[in-house]
Structure formats: C-alpha cells, structure tokens
Design an enzyme around this catalytic site. Structure first.
Site, short mmCIF file in Angstrom:
data_model
loop_
_atom_site.label_atom_id
_atom_site.label_comp_id
_atom_site.label_asym_id
_atom_site.label_seq_id
_atom_site.Cartn_x
_atom_site.Cartn_y
_atom_site.Cartn_z
N ASP A 173 0.77 -1.25 0.00
CA ASP A 173 0.00 0.00 0.00
C ASP A 173 0.80 1.30 0.00
O ASP A 173 0.52 2.20 -0.77
CB ASP A 173 -0.93 0.04 1.22
CG ASP A 173 -1.80 -1.19 1.31
OD1 ASP A 173 -1.63 -2.13 0.52
OD2 ASP A 173 -2.67 -1.21 2.18
N GLU A 409 1.94 -9.29 11.34
CA GLU A 409 1.72 -8.87 9.96
C GLU A 409 3.06 -8.48 9.32
O GLU A 409 3.32 -8.80 8.16
CB GLU A 409 0.75 -7.67 10.00
CG GLU A 409 0.16 -7.26 8.67
CD GLU A 409 -0.76 -6.05 8.83
OE1 GLU A 409 -0.91 -5.54 9.96
OE2 GLU A 409 -1.31 -5.61 7.80
C1 9WN Z 1 -5.84 -2.71 1.76
C2 9WN Z 1 -5.09 -7.73 3.92
C3 9WN Z 1 -4.38 -6.61 3.18
C4 9WN Z 1 -3.18 -7.11 2.38
C5 9WN Z 1 -2.35 -5.96 1.83
C6 9WN Z 1 -1.97 -5.05 3.00
C7 9WN Z 1 -3.23 -4.55 3.71
C8 9WN Z 1 -5.28 -3.28 3.07
C9 9WN Z 1 -5.29 -2.24 4.16
O1 9WN Z 1 -4.00 -5.64 4.17
O2 9WN Z 1 -3.95 -3.75 2.78
O3 9WN Z 1 -5.90 -3.72 0.79
O4 9WN Z 1 -6.37 -1.90 4.64
O5 9WN Z 1 -4.21 -1.75 4.54
O6 9WN Z 1 -1.22 -3.98 2.56
O7 9WN Z 1 -1.21 -6.45 1.19
O8 9WN Z 1 -3.61 -7.89 1.32
O9 9WN Z 1 -4.16 -8.46 4.66
#
Ligand code: 9WN
Length: 442
Positions: A173, A409
C-alpha cells in the site's frame, strides 16, 4: 534460537482455524474482517498441507466475487454486521459496474495474480490427485479469465506489462514506489467524499499505517473509479496513477507459467498463456530491468518514466524466473549488500526498502519492515536459481521471527531494535500459512 517445529506448526494452524469464519479465512481477526485476494492465495497454500477442502473453499469463495469481465476483486466482503473496515461496500459502490456480481459485494480493484501458482501448488501437495485435478479443471477458466482481463484492459500498449491503478492493487500500500506519483496528484481534500478510517482504531497498528495524505489519495482514486462506473477505458483516460510494478508483473509471470502447466495437464490449448508468458518476461527484461542497480524498476505509465527506488519488489521477479542466471546473480549481490543487509547479522531478512534509503522507516508498513509473503516469494525465487544458502537464510529468518514474536503482519528488520519487533496485527493468516508451508519442507 531452537525452533520447535511441531509446536510452531500447531500454533500456525490454530491461527488459520481462528480466522476461518465458516465461509472464508479472514487475513486477521479484527483489522481485516473480510476476504482479501492475494491473502486467500497464500492462505490456501498453508491450508493445503492439512486441509485441502478448506483451501479449495477459500479459493471458491474468492472467485465467487469475480466480475464478468474477469477482474478478480481485491476484497470480497463478508456479511458480518460487526465488521469494521474502511472502505466497505457502500463506499465502493460496485453495483455501478455492469460487470460486478449482484452478490457477494466486492471492491472495484484487483491485486497481484497469485492464483495460478497457488493452484499448481495445491495440486502438487494433494494426496488425492483426482480431486485436485477436478479442482484445477473448475478453476482454470476462472484464472485464465483473470489473466485475459489483465492483458486486455491493463496493458494498453500491448507490451506484455500490466499496470495497476491504485496502491492497494499492488498489495504494498504505501511502498516508496508510489510516492512520486501520489505526490504529483493535485487533490482538493475538501472535494473528497467524506470518510472515516477504521484502521486507526487498532492501537498497535495505528502508528505504522499509511498517512492521512496517503488515504486522501486512496479515496480520491476510488471516487474516480466510481465516477467512471468502473469502466476500464474511462479509468485509463482519467487516472493519474498507472504503474507497471515488478512485483505484480513478476507474480503474473509465475502464474502464467503455472497456467501453462495446468493447461497442459488438463489437455487444454495453451497457446494463449504461452504467448503471455514469453511476452511479459521479454518486456520486463527490456523495460524494467536495471543493469546498473541490479534489480527491476517500476514504470510510471502516466508520467512516462522509470521509478528507480530500491525496494525489495525489484527482486521479486526471481519467483517468476524472469531474470537469466547472470541477472539473478546481480540481484543476489544486491540482496547481500548493505542495502538489504543479506549477510549482516544485525538485519532480519528481507527489508522491503533499502536500509540505505534516507527515508527508510523500520516499522512503517511497506516502507522497511519484513513481510512474510514477500520473504516466501523471494525464497521461492532464490531456490529456482540454486541459491540455496541465501534462500535458507530467508526461510530461517522468517521462521525465527514468527517463533520468537508471533504471527505478526510485519516485523522490524533490525535484530537489535528497541521495543517490539512484531508489528501491525497479530495472528495474521498469511504469516501462519506460509510458516506451515516452510515447516513442511523440514
Ligand atoms: C488494503 C489484507 C491486506 C493485504 C495488503 C496489506 C493490507 C489493506 C489495508 O492488508 O492492505 O488492501 O487496509 O491496509 O497492505 O497487502 O492484502 O491483509
């Protein structure tokens, strides 16, 4: 540190079981209460070792959200009334698209296409090859439709390189790769639709999450897509964020290769994935490879320029066997250098951003921390080039981080960092899943 593999495996399985809600596996208990696209792929690999049914159920649920044009959404929403996540279905307004399914509700962007190689891995791991083959037969056309969507709508110059149009599509992100393009987006915060972030309610994650300026831009882009009714041609003309990312295209290459393998097994005509595969590898080497810096760059299609930042995304094309042996050796040198600290005892592999970068931030999400899914992709890539020593190092560091601190994470890459090394949400599904996959190798 001595790791007890049996105990770690049991703990990892417990994380996946806990995040399973009967229909899909959430990435984490509360921060991510719906189903995410590439998460589902990594999670399926973990589950495939002990629960193939669950692995298949997760992927089926994900693809139940596939759009009629082949686009596979970044989020497939569940219907838990207590789920707190922004942006939810009301914000995305997927119904504006002629292609979105009636149900389930989904977001309107995609994510790195891991599904081809995930399916192939499921097949390799399956004890019951007949059941696994039937599953491949069911899923092959869906994954083909996804790749066809990417090559039809996200490769406007027919170069073999697919662009993403939102940082969330890249999966990384707030990667420094996106900084310049986001900074150049002139937006009027007062003209944005009102929104309330929910991610900051998680006290441990809040400090490391993307900034308000980032979120304003994320929201601006979603609003733009809604206004275009999610029509790809209209978005391409209007969107100031169009980036060819080496991680996304590297993963695409690996999945193209897997589609060739699956198609061959099923007796399908594989001319189409063969063509994609050759073209993308050629284009990545022609356009994104940086001989001097020893990794792959991203390319900004909107501003028509390379984005030469040192992120570990530039090493990920190893997983799709995009570089030749000589290029891969250059990449190994970069990984071993003080940029990524590959041989430095005080660094946990692999930081997502060069440790020499002025603005590296060891705990800020995709701007420095170690992520288990990228380590797993890197490991797979290194193994493909017989770089077993470094591959084992990446694996060992990953397992040790999880054994010491939990299935976080992301992790602070400094082994001597003050305070906690595990960052973001705990009990994160893909960390647990990929841990299971590594442990199964012994
Ligand atoms: C937006 C779910 C996701 C991962 C992404 C990570 C984070 C989301 C967020 O979480 O992104 O998609 O709300 O930050 O960056 O890689 O798939 O784990």
């Amino acid at each position: 540190m001595d790791i007890d593999p049996q105990q770690l495996r049991e703990q990892a399985i417990a994380v996946l079981d806990n995040n399973w809600n009967g229909r899909f596996t959430k990435p984490a208990p509360s921060l991510y209460p719906h189903q995410w696209n590439w998460d589902a792929g990594f999670i399926a690999i973990g589950n495939a070792h002990h629960n193939l049914e669950r692995a298949m159920a997760d992927l089926r649920h994900l693809f139940s959200g596939q759009w009629a044009n082949g686009m596979l959404p970044q989020i497939v929403f569940g219907d838990d009334p207590n789920a707190r996540y922004f942006p939810g279905p009301d914000f995305w307004q997927g119904h504006r698209s002629a292609h979105a399914p009636q149900r389930p509700a989904t977001s309107g962007i995609s994510m790195p296409p891991v599904h081809g190689f995930v399916l192939w891995r499921l097949y390799e791991l399956a004890a019951d090859k007949n059941a696994a083959r039937a599953f491949l037969k069911e899923m092959y056309p869906k994954v083909m439709a996804l790749h066809r969507y990417l090559y039809t709508y996200r490769d406007p110059h027919e170069e073999g390189l697919v662009y993403i149009r939102h940082p969330w599509e890249g999966g990384t992100d707030n990667s420094p790769i996106w900084d310049a393009a986001l900074a150049r987006m002139a937006i009027d915060p007062d003209a944005l639709p009102p929104y309330e972030r929910k991610d900051l309610q998680n006290p441990k994650a809040a400090a490391h999450r993307p900034t308000q300026q980032d979120y304003d831009r994320y929201v601006y882009l979603v609003d733009l897509f809604r206004k275009c009714d999610y029509e790809d041609d209209a978005i391409f003309k209007a969107c100031p964020f169009l980036i060819q990312d080496p991680l996304f295209n590297g993963v695409l290459s690996w999945s193209n290769e897997a589609l060739i393998q699956i198609g061959s097994l099923l007796g399908e005509d594989i001319a189409e994935p063969l063509q994609w595969h050759e073209l993308t590898i050629w284009a990545m080497n022609d356009k994104l490879w940086d001989e001097e810096r020893g990794l792959y760059n991203a390319y900004d299609l909107y501003h028509d320029e390379l984005i030469p930042v040192h992120t570990s995304s530039g090493l990920m094309p190893l997983c799709g066997q995009v570089p030749d042996q000589e290029q891969a050796e250059r990449m190994l040198q970069v990984l071993e250098s003080s940029m990524f600290g590959g041989t430095d005892q005080s660094v946990w592999l692999c930081p997502t951003y060069s440790l020499l970068a002025q603005d590296v931030d060891y705990q800020k999400y995709w701007r420095g921390p170690v992520w288990i899914n990228l380590n797993w992709l890197l490991y797979q890539g290194l193994m493909r080039y017989d770089m077993a020593d470094m591959a084992q190092r990446v694996k060992q560091h990953s397992l040790e981080l999880m054994a010491r601190y939990g299935f976080y994470e992301y992790f602070d890459p400094r082994a001597d960092a003050p305070g906690e090394q595990g960052c973001g949400t705990d009990r994160f599904s893909w960390s647990a899943a990929l841990c299971i996959d590594w442990l199964a190798e012994g």
